[in-house]
Design an enzyme around this catalytic site. Structure first.
Site, mmCIF file in Angstrom:
data_model
loop_
_atom_site.group_PDB
_atom_site.id
_atom_site.type_symbol
_atom_site.label_atom_id
_atom_site.label_comp_id
_atom_site.label_asym_id
_atom_site.label_seq_id
_atom_site.Cartn_x
_atom_site.Cartn_y
_atom_site.Cartn_z
ATOM 1 N N TYR A 47 -5.606 0.278 -23.362
ATOM 2 C CA TYR A 47 -4.224 0.021 -22.951
ATOM 3 C C TYR A 47 -4.186 -0.272 -21.467
ATOM 4 O O TYR A 47 -4.767 0.469 -20.678
ATOM 5 C CB TYR A 47 -3.318 1.224 -23.267
ATOM 6 C CG TYR A 47 -2.286 0.833 -24.293
ATOM 7 C CD1 TYR A 47 -1.328 -0.136 -23.982
ATOM 8 C CD2 TYR A 47 -2.294 1.371 -25.570
ATOM 9 C CE1 TYR A 47 -0.407 -0.544 -24.929
ATOM 10 C CE2 TYR A 47 -1.369 0.959 -26.516
ATOM 11 C CZ TYR A 47 -0.432 0.004 -26.197
ATOM 12 O OH TYR A 47 0.470 -0.407 -27.131
ATOM 13 N N GLU A 49 -1.084 -1.676 -19.693
ATOM 14 C CA GLU A 49 0.242 -2.176 -19.297
ATOM 15 C C GLU A 49 0.313 -2.266 -17.783
ATOM 16 O O GLU A 49 -0.099 -1.355 -17.075
ATOM 17 C CB GLU A 49 1.334 -1.245 -19.822
ATOM 18 C CG GLU A 49 1.587 -1.435 -21.312
ATOM 19 C CD GLU A 49 2.643 -0.480 -21.847
ATOM 20 O OE1 GLU A 49 3.072 0.408 -21.106
ATOM 21 O OE2 GLU A 49 3.021 -0.630 -23.019
ATOM 22 N N ASP A 193 5.219 -27.966 -19.367
ATOM 23 C CA ASP A 193 4.446 -27.293 -20.406
ATOM 24 C C ASP A 193 3.288 -28.212 -20.768
ATOM 25 O O ASP A 193 3.467 -29.203 -21.473
ATOM 26 C CB ASP A 193 5.362 -27.032 -21.606
ATOM 27 C CG ASP A 193 4.618 -26.436 -22.794
ATOM 28 O OD1 ASP A 193 3.383 -26.279 -22.717
ATOM 29 O OD2 ASP A 193 5.292 -26.128 -23.796
ATOM 30 N N THR A 219 -1.110 -23.425 -23.173
ATOM 31 C CA THR A 219 -1.914 -22.626 -24.084
ATOM 32 C C THR A 219 -3.331 -22.650 -23.517
ATOM 33 O O THR A 219 -3.669 -23.486 -22.675
ATOM 34 C CB THR A 219 -1.958 -23.232 -25.494
ATOM 35 O OG1 THR A 219 -2.435 -24.583 -25.376
ATOM 36 C CG2 THR A 219 -0.591 -23.248 -26.139
ATOM 37 N N LYS A 222 -6.119 -25.133 -26.787
ATOM 38 C CA LYS A 222 -6.109 -26.540 -27.227
ATOM 39 C C LYS A 222 -7.193 -27.285 -26.441
ATOM 40 O O LYS A 222 -8.360 -26.974 -26.621
ATOM 41 C CB LYS A 222 -4.708 -27.114 -27.065
ATOM 42 C CG LYS A 222 -3.709 -26.367 -27.976
ATOM 43 C CD LYS A 222 -2.289 -26.855 -27.887
ATOM 44 C CE LYS A 222 -1.392 -25.983 -28.774
ATOM 45 N NZ LYS A 222 0.045 -26.306 -28.603
ATOM 46 N N ARG A 228 -7.164 -18.240 -28.398
ATOM 47 C CA ARG A 228 -5.721 -18.459 -28.558
ATOM 48 C C ARG A 228 -4.979 -17.648 -27.509
ATOM 49 O O ARG A 228 -5.227 -16.449 -27.359
ATOM 50 C CB ARG A 228 -5.239 -18.020 -29.937
ATOM 51 C CG ARG A 228 -5.993 -18.581 -31.105
ATOM 52 C CD ARG A 228 -5.188 -18.463 -32.392
ATOM 53 N NE ARG A 228 -4.173 -19.485 -32.396
ATOM 54 C CZ ARG A 228 -4.409 -20.772 -32.639
ATOM 55 N NH1 ARG A 228 -5.615 -21.189 -32.926
ATOM 56 N NH2 ARG A 228 -3.431 -21.651 -32.603
#
Ligand SMILES: *Cc1c(COP(=O)(O)O)cnc(C)c1O
Length: 426
Positions: A47, A49, A193, A219, A222, A228
């Site tokens: 974790y 955060e 984008d 992203t 791609k 991903r």
């Protein structure tokens, strides 16, 4: 613990599918083995955060270093000063920018979905279209290119707070300076984008948005060929123009607002194993081989366009600047849906796609989108493109002829054996 043979069996089945098939989905690619190895690692247990050096959990000193490496490498690739590598996907990255700078009901302006835009650019079925008042610009009917004059006229009319450029099915480069000029007339911010062409931009083969657009999202899976995920970048940080307040009521710099928007605004703990894999893919992009790969994508797409034109296909805008083509099949009397379904029987995967001014529904469509990132990774060159177009043409001309489809499938499977995929996995 007992081995889950069901899922590992399916993973092997998927590997076989990827090996034998011709992957022409423009948004897909094939990562290196080390990107996948980095993704399946013990950092999934952690974790974290917060951000490097500012976490809400102990024991983050190692993941701090790997997240910082991802950030520093992305900064080096794109020559930018701010990077957030935590968005779980491209959609999350876009939503985070919108959430950072917009209030509910604010006006946004993006490329129409049916003209190549993305869902998150204001489609009514997404958060962006429900939370904000979305308007759209389009492409010209004559040449299939973005109509910048109409974009500016629309901006003057609806006074957006955010103009979004970039697309999922647009084969031409963007004039970011032109969009910024229009935005400045109405005091709008600009989000580019670059989810699709990011790899070509990284290699310097397409216009760079960073000097003109306030925010750039992408992203990572791609053309960038990573795991991903999503990423948010800014060339320069700046004071937010509308005095947007941080959680303590203080006016923040835009980088702080973006960080807060990703976490805690939209996401919880970051996927540190995926961030490690993003760092590995950025390492690969910084090597000279990647530039050669990007150039090959562009030449392959152009060679493919030539082969399609020779067979009488109608390419939207007449060709391509990047890694994909959008083909209008109306002169071939086959819908996008039928084309997609017939081709998949021959182990050729691509997607049906709306074409500008389409008269068919999004479930049927008049077109297909064809992309070369994955086949270029497999090692295909310009000379392979006419072969591929021949296979496509044979199936599209006889989509119901089982013999033709089976023959093409056999040839495709045989040919793909010549382009090894993950031989280390045997
Ligand atoms: C693919 C894509 C996205 C979304 O990426 P996901 O990771 O699937 O959420 C966003 N914008 C554009 C333009 C895209 O093509």
């Amino acid at each position: 613990m007992q081995r889950d043979t069901q899922i590992f069996g399916l993973i092997k089945e998927e590997l076989d599918r990827q090996r034998r098939g011709l992957e022409l989905i423009a948004s897909e690619n094939l990562t290196s083995l080390q990107v996948m190895q980095a993704m399946g690692n013990v950092m999934t247990n952690k974790y974290a955060e917060g951000y490097p050096g500012k976490r809400y959990y102990g024991g983050c000193e190692v993941v701090d270093k790997s997240e910082q490496l991802a950030i520093d490498r992305a900064k080096a690739i794109f020559n930018v000063n701010y990077v957030n590598v935590q968005p779980h996907s491209g959609a999350q990255a876009n939503t985070a920018v919108q959430f950072a700078v917009l209030q509910h009901g604010d006006v946004i302006l993006g490329l129409d979905l049916s003209m190549g835009g993305h869902l998150t650019h204001g489609s009514p079925v997404t958060f962006s279209g429900k939370a904000y008042q979305a308007h759209h610009y389009g492409v010209r009917k004559e040449d299939g290119r973005v109509d910048y004059d109409a974009l500016e006229a629309k901006a003057l009319e609806v006074k957006p707070k955010l103009i979004i450029c970039g697309a999922s099915a647009y084969s031409r480069d963007w004039d970011y300076a032109r969009i910024r000029a229009a935005a400045d007339k109405v005091g709008a911010l600009v989000l580019a984008d670059i989810a699709h062409p990011a790899g070509l931009i990284a290699a310097g083969l397409l216009n760079s948005p960073f000097d003109h657009c306030h925010f750039v999202t992408s992203t990572t899976h791609k053309t960038l060929r990573g795991p991903r995920g999503g990423i948010i970048m800014m060339k320069n940080d700046f004071e937010n123009p509308w005095g947007l307040k941080g959680p303590k009521g203080d006016i923040r710099m835009m980088s702080q607002l973006l960080d807060l928007s990703v976490f805690p605004g939209l996401q919880g703990g970051p996927l540190e194993h995926v961030i490690a894999a993003k760092a590995v893919s950025f390492f690969e992009i910084l090597q000279d081989e990647y530039k050669a790969y990007a150039r090959q994508m562009q030449s392959n797409a152009q060679a493919m366009a030539t082969a399609f034109l020779e067979k009488g296909y109608d390419i939207v805008s007449g060709g391509t600047d990047n890694h994909l083509l959008l083909i209008d099949l109306r002169n071939k009397n086959i819908s996008g849906k039928k084309a997609e379904n017939a081709l998949v029987q021959a182990d050729i995967t691509l997607n049906k796609n709306m074409v500008p001014f389409d008269d068919k529904s999004p479930f049927v469509t008049s077109g297909i989108r064809v992309g070369v990132p994955a086949i270029t990774t497999r090692g295909m060159k310009e000379s392979d493109m006419s072969l591929i177009v021949n296979w496509l043409d044979r199936v599209l001309m006889s989509p119901e002829d089982a013999q033709v489809v089976a023959a093409v499938k056999g040839e495709v499977n045989e040919y793909m054996r010549g382009f090894a995929l993950y031989p280390e996995m045997d």
